[in-house]
Design a protein around this motif. Structure first.
Motif, short mmCIF file in Angstrom:
data_model
loop_
_atom_site.label_atom_id
_atom_site.label_comp_id
_atom_site.label_asym_id
_atom_site.label_seq_id
_atom_site.Cartn_x
_atom_site.Cartn_y
_atom_site.Cartn_z
N ARG A 40 1.00 -1.20 0.11
CA ARG A 40 0.09 -0.05 -0.02
C ARG A 40 0.78 1.30 0.19
NH1 ARG A 40 -3.33 3.89 2.05
NH2 ARG A 40 -5.40 3.54 2.15
N ALA A 44 0.83 4.46 -2.62
CA ALA A 44 0.69 5.74 -2.19
C ALA A 44 1.79 6.78 -2.61
CB ALA A 44 0.64 5.83 -0.63
N VAL A 47 0.88 7.43 -6.40
CA VAL A 47 -0.28 8.46 -6.35
C VAL A 47 0.40 9.53 -6.00
CG1 VAL A 47 -2.23 9.02 -5.10
CG2 VAL A 47 -2.15 6.81 -5.83
N LYS A 51 0.38 12.73 -8.54
CA LYS A 51 -0.17 14.18 -8.15
C LYS A 51 1.04 15.17 -8.61
CE LYS A 51 -3.15 12.45 -4.45
NZ LYS A 51 -3.09 12.26 -3.02
N PHE A 68 -1.55 17.12 -2.30
CA PHE A 68 -1.56 15.58 -1.96
C PHE A 68 -2.79 15.35 -1.16
CE2 PHE A 68 2.70 17.02 -2.63
CZ PHE A 68 3.03 16.17 -3.72
N ILE A 69 -3.26 15.94 -0.08
CA ILE A 69 -4.42 15.53 0.53
C ILE A 69 -5.80 15.60 0.11
CG2 ILE A 69 -4.66 18.00 1.87
CD1 ILE A 69 -5.53 16.65 4.20
N ARG A 70 -6.12 14.55 0.32
CA ARG A 70 -7.76 14.33 -0.51
C ARG A 70 -8.74 14.15 0.55
NH1 ARG A 70 -4.97 16.52 -3.55
NH2 ARG A 70 -4.46 15.87 -5.86
N ARG A 73 -11.49 11.55 -0.52
CA ARG A 73 -11.18 9.96 -0.75
C ARG A 73 -11.16 9.45 0.67
NH1 ARG A 73 -10.62 5.29 -3.02
NH2 ARG A 73 -8.66 4.42 -2.83
N GLU A 74 -10.45 10.13 1.59
CA GLU A 74 -10.10 9.60 2.98
C GLU A 74 -11.41 9.03 3.35
OE1 GLU A 74 -7.75 12.26 4.98
OE2 GLU A 74 -6.21 12.13 3.68
N ILE A 77 -13.03 5.94 1.72
CA ILE A 77 -12.33 4.93 2.47
C ILE A 77 -12.88 4.31 3.65
CG2 ILE A 77 -10.06 3.89 3.12
CD1 ILE A 77 -8.69 5.55 1.27
N ILE A 102 -3.25 6.41 6.91
CA ILE A 102 -3.20 7.22 5.81
C ILE A 102 -2.60 8.63 5.87
CG2 ILE A 102 -5.39 9.11 4.81
CD1 ILE A 102 -7.19 6.68 5.08
N LEU A 105 1.22 7.76 4.95
CA LEU A 105 1.29 8.14 3.80
C LEU A 105 1.21 9.32 3.14
CD1 LEU A 105 -0.44 4.46 3.03
CD2 LEU A 105 2.07 4.88 3.51
N LEU A 106 0.17 10.11 3.64
CA LEU A 106 0.15 11.55 3.09
C LEU A 106 1.52 12.11 3.13
CD1 LEU A 106 -1.83 13.40 1.82
CD2 LEU A 106 -2.63 13.88 4.35
N GLU A 109 3.83 11.19 0.77
CA GLU A 109 3.75 11.64 -0.57
C GLU A 109 4.43 13.17 -0.68
OE1 GLU A 109 -0.12 11.48 -2.26
OE2 GLU A 109 -0.84 10.09 -1.06
C1 ISJ Z 1 -3.08 7.95 -1.84
C2 ISJ Z 1 -3.68 9.08 -1.69
O1 ISJ Z 1 -3.21 10.14 -1.15
C3 ISJ Z 1 -3.57 10.47 0.11
C4 ISJ Z 1 -3.56 9.00 1.02
C5 ISJ Z 1 -4.62 8.20 1.09
C6 ISJ Z 1 -4.67 6.98 1.37
O2 ISJ Z 1 -3.84 6.63 2.07
O3 ISJ Z 1 -5.56 6.13 1.25
C7 ISJ Z 1 -5.83 8.82 0.52
C8 ISJ Z 1 -6.13 10.11 0.15
C9 ISJ Z 1 -4.91 11.20 0.26
O4 ISJ Z 1 -5.21 12.14 1.16
C10 ISJ Z 1 -4.80 9.29 -2.58
O5 ISJ Z 1 -5.13 10.34 -3.02
O6 ISJ Z 1 -5.40 8.14 -3.10
#
Ligand code: ISJ
Length: 312
Positions: A40, A44, A47, A51, A68-70, A73-74, A77, A102, A105-106, A109
């Motif tokens: 995963r 990320a 991804v 971006k 990067f932050i979404r 999407r978070e 999930i 999450i 991983l952000l 990024e």
């Molecule tokens: C991986 C991403 O970037 C960030 C990390 C995410 C994750 O770990 O699932 C989800 C959204 C973003 O804030 C994405 O945009 O998909």
């Protein structure tokens, strides 16, 4: 399983073998989980690179984290996982584990830092911020709300965790979000999951940042009405209803709203390009203008977080 020695306490005999067998299975699952976690992470990273290809990094300021932050999407999930969750592990724990992952991983990024309003006398928002953005994030603590917001404005923080607006505040922070599309806006509401052992489990916060908002299937939006003359609360509510919007609250005078700025929260997703903003403003007339200052995915409800009975 009950062993032939009849103790069944895991101290020997077959029950001991059973314990060893189960622990081997747990070790195998831990390895699988860990492998998946590393996979995963690689995704990320990819991804993040995709971006950055669209919006190249121009330094290592926390402001770059907006690329990067979404939050939508978070939220999606976590809604999906809590909806499919079964078994005795509490859903709130699933949410907390994913939030830690999450956010970590952000930060893989790109740069990311959180400003939080947390004066010594009222540290609760710090817990709210840490539960959402994880134990490794840079948390910048401010004893004044306006300073926490300024940290996002000047780029020293990616997002700010601020108190949810209250009626009858003097100089509310949301007034500073009105005026230009370049300003930060509301991107999330916290806590998204269960407040758990947060020091003040009743605290509600909004997160402000510069990342563009995106719809989920359940959102709320914050609108600011700008008028030169007072408008009645019911006129404003009706004008919003006229374009199909349900108002959850309006902050302003009791009957007559203030001339100047008033805040309304409505159900649904509205960004700055939404044609309903202009329609409501024209329905109100008198040079009224309606601004979107952001939106947030509705946090998980008590029902969505409810666990099956623990059975002990
Ligand atoms: C991986 C991403 O970037 C960030 C990390 C995410 C994750 O770990 O699932 C989800 C959204 C973003 O804030 C994405 O945009 O998909």
């Amino acid at each position: 399983m009950q062993g032939p020695n009849g103790t069944g306490d895991g101290s020997g005999g077959n029950s001991g073998d059973e314990l060893v067998r189960l622990r081997h299975k747990i070790d195998a699952i831990d390895s699988q989980l860990h492998d998946l976690l590393m996979q995963r992470t690689e995704l990320a990273v990819a991804v993040g690179a995709a971006k950055a290809a669209k919006q190249p990094l121009t330094g290592d300021s926390p402001a770059e984290g907006a690329k990067f932050i979404r939050p939508a999407r978070e939220a999606k999930i976590l809604r999906r996982l809590t909806a499919r969750h079964q078994g005795k592990l509490p859903k709130s724990v699933v949410v907390r584990m994913w939030r830690e992952m999450i956010s970590a991983l952000l930060q893989v990024e790109g740069p990311f830092a959180v400003a939080v309003y947390a004066p010594a006398s009222q540290p609760g928002f710090w817990d709210v911020a840490r539960d959402h953005y994880g134990s490794r994030v840079k948390l910048l603590t401010f004893s004044r709300v306006d300073r926490a917001l300024s940290a996002v404005m000047d780029g020293s923080a990616t997002v700010a965790v601020l108190p949810f607006p209250r009626e009858d505040e003097t100089g509310p922070w949301w007034r500073r979000l009105v005026g230009s599309a370049q300003l930060p806006h509301v991107i999330a509401r916290l806590p998204f999951g269960d407040p758990g052992n947060q020091r003040n489990p009743d605290l509600q916060a909004l997160v402000v940042g510069r990342t563009p908002t995106e719809p989920t299937d359940r959102d709320h939006s914050l609108l600011v009405l700008e008028t030169a003359e007072p408008v009645s609360r019911s006129t404003f509510r009706q004008a919003l209803a006229g374009v199909g919007l349900t108002t959850s609250f309006i902050h302003g005078g009791r009957d007559q709203l203030e001339a100047d700025l008033n805040l309304a929260e409505v159900a649904g997703y509205i960004d700055g390009h939404d044609p309903r903003l202009g329609l409501v403003a024209s329905a109100l007339g008198k040079g009224a203008r309606l601004h979107s200052i952001g939106s947030y995915a509705e946090p998980l409800t008590k029902e969505e977080l409810a666990d099956e009975p623990s059975g002990h």
